[in-house]
Design a protein around this motif. Structure first.
Motif, PDB file in Angstrom:
ATOM      1  N   SER A   1      -5.191  33.049 -29.785  1.00  0.00           N
ATOM      2  CA  SER A   1      -5.305  31.807 -30.547  1.00  0.00           C
ATOM      3  C   SER A   1      -6.105  30.772 -29.763  1.00  0.00           C
ATOM      4  CB  SER A   1      -3.921  31.233 -30.854  1.00  0.00           C
ATOM      5  OG  SER A   1      -4.044  29.936 -31.393  1.00  0.00           O
TER       6      SER A   1
ATOM      7  N   MET B   1      -6.691  27.912 -30.542  1.00  0.00           N
ATOM      8  CA  MET B   1      -6.023  26.609 -30.591  1.00  0.00           C
ATOM      9  C   MET B   1      -4.945  26.509 -29.522  1.00  0.00           C
ATOM     10  SD  MET B   1      -4.291  24.575 -33.777  1.00  0.00           S
ATOM     11  CE  MET B   1      -5.694  24.601 -34.881  1.00  0.00           C
TER      12      MET B   1
ATOM     13  N   LEU C   1     -12.767  28.179 -31.452  1.00  0.00           N
ATOM     14  CA  LEU C   1     -11.738  27.622 -32.337  1.00  0.00           C
ATOM     15  C   LEU C   1     -12.145  27.776 -33.802  1.00  0.00           C
ATOM     16  CD1 LEU C   1      -9.091  25.796 -32.496  1.00  0.00           C
ATOM     17  CD2 LEU C   1     -10.649  23.888 -32.743  1.00  0.00           C
TER      18      LEU C   1
ATOM     19  N   THR D   1     -12.081  32.187 -37.384  1.00  0.00           N
ATOM     20  CA  THR D   1     -11.491  31.979 -38.705  1.00  0.00           C
ATOM     21  C   THR D   1     -12.222  32.894 -39.682  1.00  0.00           C
ATOM     22  OG1 THR D   1     -13.083  30.267 -39.303  1.00  0.00           O
ATOM     23  CG2 THR D   1     -11.030  29.522 -38.272  1.00  0.00           C
TER      24      THR D   1
ATOM     25  N   CYS E   1      -0.545  22.918 -38.395  1.00  0.00           N
ATOM     26  CA  CYS E   1      -1.904  22.783 -37.876  1.00  0.00           C
ATOM     27  C   CYS E   1      -2.933  23.388 -38.825  1.00  0.00           C
ATOM     28  CB  CYS E   1      -2.025  23.439 -36.504  1.00  0.00           C
ATOM     29  SG  CYS E   1      -1.959  25.241 -36.554  1.00  0.00           S
TER      30      CYS E   1
ATOM     31  N   TYR F   1      -4.184  26.349 -38.942  1.00  0.00           N
ATOM     32  CA  TYR F   1      -5.124  27.334 -38.395  1.00  0.00           C
ATOM     33  C   TYR F   1      -5.023  28.652 -39.165  1.00  0.00           C
ATOM     34  CZ  TYR F   1      -8.162  28.928 -34.542  1.00  0.00           C
ATOM     35  OH  TYR F   1      -9.212  29.361 -33.774  1.00  0.00           O
TER      36      TYR F   1
END
Ligand code: SF4
Ligand code: SF4
Lengths: 321, 261
Positions: free
Chosen positions: A98, A100, A153, A157, B119, B121
């Motif tokens: 991750s 993040m 980041l 996705t 968040c 994500y």
């Protein structure tokens, strides 16, 4: 690989509905964070150089810029959570899968170092003045991470434009971060000490423009979103501001403080536009199911023509500065 | 504990939406607000969301149907109850920075609501557009495959409510075999476009824990044709981040050093 639709490709979708969910993130928070984090990280790198080469005025302006920018970054990140009070849950686990999570730890380590380095500029405590150089050098190394991890980041996705750009985004962001930091430092520092900042700004602007162009020409269908609508306006503005800013700073920035300030601020504005443009393009690529369906159809029909074929070209990896 | 899953055989779905209702009832999932008609055939749920963990898609297609006077223009309906795929390699779980999303002892993927910080994500990471945020609440929600029911040995509410056994719950390996037999049956009956979706452990997400038998291309149902788990490329991303960070430091160093020489 043409980014355009082949005539043989019939495009079907479920009532034209998006397949992906649009990012829940607010542009002001997240694109703003991408910019401010980059500005902070690259400013810390500049600050360490200034400290090591005995340029106190440059060290001061870059340390304070880093402090202000990282403060804005943290505020934007917390503000964007659906449950801001649960921010600390980020530090429950450390997950390499991750970005993040990794980023949260990076910020947790970086921010105090920035605080120490900048603190020495704000209050005169002998103890602070002794640790500031060490803290500043640590902040420089971690700052390079803060300025670039954001590429992973958003790359990590399913958002087509972001994921397809994952090879180029680290260099786009590194260039953009260094250009903005060099620009802001040029604007805030007396000419006698701002030479390195100007050179960083101009070099990074060139690197950023090259990396952005390489990303736009990578052949992915999703790069169309960078050329359409609001994203296009922002990306085009970013290029003009970055180009003009670097030109002014390079040509006149060494002689005129006014030119240095104008050129430097144009670079920072260009960096802002770039982050908002990339954010907006990504959002647009989730709204139109075409950006999901067509590349996936192509790759499932002929694995060799996969949309993610690696492309290692020279323009792929420009170096900052 | 063997991994469990859903096999949704859309060829027998009658579009009754009993699964949607059972899911809402059992999991106390809120409504979206006033009922709206979308004009999209009989679909007024539209998509999977924080407040819809099952979604029955309706597709009307013009087809040639046989009749006494030769082939005639007719309509066929495709119906399919969509759900979270409970991916083998699940991007939502990989990217969650809090550990709120986790893999259960049944091989399913579940959000721990008391940890999620909203968040978002996972929302951007899911290649199927499944997991979503409840705006007033801030947290994300999706199908849990009725984790609470699995724990006490019963099947998920949707599978139990389905009157045609379009939704089948069970041991994943066994479901895969059953699905293979079923798709061969359909091929033998002349349904050449019948295909399995998400059943293969070799696909981009390592196989879905909830897979489907479809009668047309996946995108017709609003499904991505060949999704990949986004973290597949994460190693390359980190390497490039490292290279870009090093380049940034080198560029700054060069700008200082060039002053001397
Ligand atoms: S379908 Fe989406 S939400 Fe469900 S497990 Fe896979 S990645 Fe997660
Ligand atoms: S929104 Fe919640 S479940 Fe999703 S990634 Fe963030 S913390 Fe995890």
């Amino acid at each position: 690989m043409s980014p355009r639709r082949g005539p043989e490709e019939e495009f079907t979708s479920y009532y034209g509905r998006p397949i992906l969910k649009a990012p829940t993130w607010e542009p002001l928070d997240i694109a703003g964070y991408l910019f401010a984090g980059g500005l902070a990280g690259a400013s810390s790198a500049l600050a360490a150089g200034a400290e090591l080469t005995g340029r106190p005025a440059l060290a001061r302006s870059t340390r304070l810029t880093a402090l202000g920018a990282i403060g804005v970054s943290l505020a934007a990140l917390v503000h964007d959570l659906g449950r801001p009070a649960r921010f600390v849950n980020m530090l429950r686990v450390a997950k390499p899968t991750s970005p993040m999570s990794m980023g949260s730890w990076l910020l947790a380590a970086y921010s105090p170092l920035v605080g120490l380095a900048a603190g020495a500029e704000l209050v005169s405590l002998p103890m602070l003045r002794r640790v500031a150089p060490i803290a500043g050098r640590g902040a420089a190394v971690l700052g390079a991470g803060v300025a670039t991890y954001t590429a992973a980041l958003i790359g990590d996705t399913a958002v087509p434009t972001w994921h397809d750009g994952h090879r180029h985004l680290p260099f786009v962001f590194a260039g953009s971060a260094a250009a903005s930091a060099g620009g802001v430092a040029s604007a805030l520092t007396p000419l006698a000490q701002s030479g390195p900042a100007r050179r960083v700004a101009v070099g990074a602007a060139v690197a950023e423009l090259a990396a952005t162009t390489a990303m736009e020409r990578s052949g992915h269908l999703s790069t169309q979103t960078l050329r359409e609508g609001r994203a296009h306006t922002l990306m085009a503005s970013a290029k003009v501001l970055t180009g003009v800013g670097a030109g002014v700073l390079g040509a006149l920035g060494g002689r005129s403080r006014v030119a240095a300030a104008a050129g430097g601020l144009a670079l920072a504005a260009g960096s802002v536009c770039l982050r908002f443009g990339i954010f907006e393009a990504g959002r647009a690529s989730t709204l139109d199911p075409r950006y999901v369906i067509e590349p996936q159809r192509r790759s499932s029909r002929s694995p060799s023509a996969a949309d993610s074929a690696p492309s290692e070209t020279a323009a792929d990896a420009p170096t900052g500065g | 504990m063997p991994r469990v899953g859903f096999f949704t055989d859309t060829s027998v779905c009658i579009g009754c939406k009993a699964c949607e209702v059972a899911c809402k009832e059992w999991n106390a999932v809120p409504t979206k607000g006033a009922l709206e008609l979308t004009g999209e055939s009989f679909d007024n749920t539209s998509e999977l969301s924080a407040d819809s963990w099952r979604h029955v898609a309706f597709i009307e297609q013009q087809v040639q149907t046989p009749s006494e006077n030769g082939p005639q223009e007719g309509v066929r309906w495709l119906m399919s109850s969509d759900v979270c795929k409970h991916c083998t390699h699940s991007a939502c779980l990989d990217v969650c920075p809090t550990g709120s999303l986790f893999r259960t002892e049944f091989g399913t993927v579940v959000v721990q609501q008391d940890i999620c910080n909203g968040c978002g994500y996972c929302v951007s990471a899911c290649p199927y557009g499944v997991i979503a945020q409840r705006e007033d609440d801030g947290r994300v929600f999706k199908c849990t495959m009725c984790y609470d029911r699995l724990k006490v040995g019963s099947e998920p509410a949707c599978a139990q409510a389905c009157p045609t056994q379009s939704i089948q719950f069970g041991d994943l390996d066994e479901l895969r075999e059953r699905a293979q037999t079923r798709v061969e049956e359909l091929h033998a009956a002349g349904q050449d476009k019948a295909r399995l979706y998400g059943e293969s452990p070799d696909d981009g997400v390592g196989g879905a824990g909830a897979f489907f038998l479809l009668l047309d291309e996946p995108e017709v149902y609003g499904l991505p044709p060949d999704p990949i788990v986004t973290t597949r490329d994460l190693g390359a991303m980190w390497r490039r981040v490292g290279a870009a960070g090093a380049a940034l430091l080198a560029g700054v160093a060069a700008a200082y050093l060039s002053d001397r020489g």
